[in-house]
Enzyme design. Structure first.
Site, mmCIF file in Angstrom:
data_model
loop_
_atom_site.group_PDB
_atom_site.id
_atom_site.type_symbol
_atom_site.label_atom_id
_atom_site.label_comp_id
_atom_site.label_asym_id
_atom_site.label_seq_id
_atom_site.Cartn_x
_atom_site.Cartn_y
_atom_site.Cartn_z
ATOM 1 N N GLY A 104 0.809 -1.211 0.000
ATOM 2 C CA GLY A 104 0.000 0.000 0.000
ATOM 3 C C GLY A 104 0.845 1.265 0.000
ATOM 4 N N CYS B 2 -7.703 -0.723 5.421
ATOM 5 C CA CYS B 2 -6.603 -0.945 6.369
ATOM 6 C C CYS B 2 -7.090 -0.636 7.782
ATOM 7 C CB CYS B 2 -5.398 -0.064 6.022
ATOM 8 S SG CYS B 2 -4.094 -0.209 7.260
ATOM 9 N N GLY C 165 -8.074 -14.282 1.520
ATOM 10 C CA GLY C 165 -8.269 -14.485 2.959
ATOM 11 C C GLY C 165 -7.913 -15.925 3.297
ATOM 12 N N THR D 61 -0.862 -14.038 3.335
ATOM 13 C CA THR D 61 -0.035 -14.523 4.442
ATOM 14 C C THR D 61 0.815 -15.735 4.039
ATOM 15 O OG1 THR D 61 -1.693 -13.671 5.944
ATOM 16 C CG2 THR D 61 -0.166 -15.275 6.866
HETATM 17 C C1 SIN Z 1 -0.840 -2.154 7.168
HETATM 18 O O1 SIN Z 1 0.109 -1.659 6.566
HETATM 19 O O2 SIN Z 1 -1.147 -1.790 8.321
HETATM 20 C C2 SIN Z 1 -1.680 -3.231 6.536
HETATM 21 C C3 SIN Z 1 -2.321 -2.763 5.292
HETATM 22 C C4 SIN Z 1 -3.757 -3.117 5.174
HETATM 23 O O3 SIN Z 1 -4.310 -3.827 6.022
HETATM 24 O O4 SIN Z 1 -4.391 -2.675 4.223
#
Ligand code: SIN
Length: 303
Positions: free
Chosen positions: A47, A130, A243, A266
């Protein structure tokens, strides 16, 4: 004969339906040492925000049963650095590039989309999910009116199709997905992480410095499948499901539930070859089950 694995998402051809999910693949360079990135359907980069961000203080990762919590807080080098230094390297590979964009305000999302307009990027992923930031992120993604508004504005500034990435931390995911569709979103990606926390009983303290974080990994797969299934029926735009996918069969389950493609997240932190392994396992499933074209599977769940 090899089964056909190509899919189309928002008018863009993907050689296969496996996309490395944002935040688990950096900007591709670390994984390039282990896999040929050109064999992966697409890569959603970490991101990005208008300015560089250091993210939240550590500890910001906690392992949990069948999953993990993160409270990274959108650590990233900023959109300009990405465009100058990371995007050129990524374009050397024959894979689709999806840029995950984030902002504190609607205007910030729009400015990032504008900066990417003429760049060699295939799609934007509008991250309104997020859970680890105080502004933007999940704050935007839990209210249908805000979802509509941010999507409509970003679409007006975007040069590429926009996937709207949804948070599962809502009561009615269908309502949120429909707001994204009405706002002009070209597709939906879901789910981002599920809000959770971990506590150390000995110290009586939360494990994450941010106290709460986002849960990902196999623990959330049933939630993700249910939401992908519900959203696929509620909207007419394509859905990218994610997910807890760690095997080819997990990916197939998401396609059956209605996803056109899948995000692997993950699992990349468990094994750097996860995306490639899952692509091979999908192909094996198709051969073993006489599926000639992957599109036959999409939304073919028998209920
Ligand atoms: C993060 O950088 O905190 C995770 C990004 C997300 O959950 O979109």
């Amino acid at each position: 004969m090899r089964p056909k694995m190509a899919v189309e998402i928002c008018g863009i051809d993907f050689k296969n339906p496996v996309i490395a999910a944002s935040g688990t693949y950096g900007f591709g360079s670390e994984h390039a040492e282990y896999v040929d990135l050109s064999r992966i359907g697409g890569i959603a980069v970490k991101g990005l925000t208008l300015e560089p961000r250091k993210g939240n203080p550590p500890p910001r990762i906690a392992e949990t049963p069948s999953g993990m919590l993160n409270s990274v807080g959108l650590q990233n080098p900023g959109i300009d650095y990405f465009i100058e230094h990371q995007l050129p390297r990524l374009t050397e590979y024959n894979t689709r590039i999806i840029v995950n964009i984030n902002g504190n305000t609607v205007e910030e999302y729009c400015r990032i989309a504008e900066k990417l307009q003429e760049k060699p990027v295939d799609m934007l992923e509008l991250n309104i999910s997020c859970p680890n930031v105080r502004q933007g992120g999940m704050v935007f993604g839990t209210d249908p009116d805000t979802v509509y508004d941010v999507t409509r504005n970003v679409k007006a500034h975007a040069g590429q199709p926009v996937l709207v990435k949804l948070t599962p931390n809502v009561t009615d995911i269908k309502e949120i997905a429909m707001a994204a569709e009405e706002g002009g979103g070209d597709g939906i990606s879901l789910i981002n992480t599920v809000l959770g926390m971990a506590i150390d009983a000995k110290s009586r303290r939360p494990i994450l410095a941010n106290v709460v974080g986002g849960l990902s990994g196999p623990a959330i797969k049933p939630i993700a499948l249910r939401m992908v299934w519900e959203v696929s029926q509620a909207v007419d735009i394509p859905v990218v499901g994610m997910g807890g996918i760690v095997t080819g069969e997990d990916a197939i389950e998401f396609l059956l539930a209605g996803a056109t493609a899948v995000g692997v997240g993950t699992a990349n932190l468990i094994s750097p070859t996860a995306c490639m392994d899952i692509i091979n396992q999908i192909e094996d499933y198709m051969k073993e089950n006489g599926v000639e074209d992957i599109n036959e599977l999409i939304g073919s769940l028998i209920v």
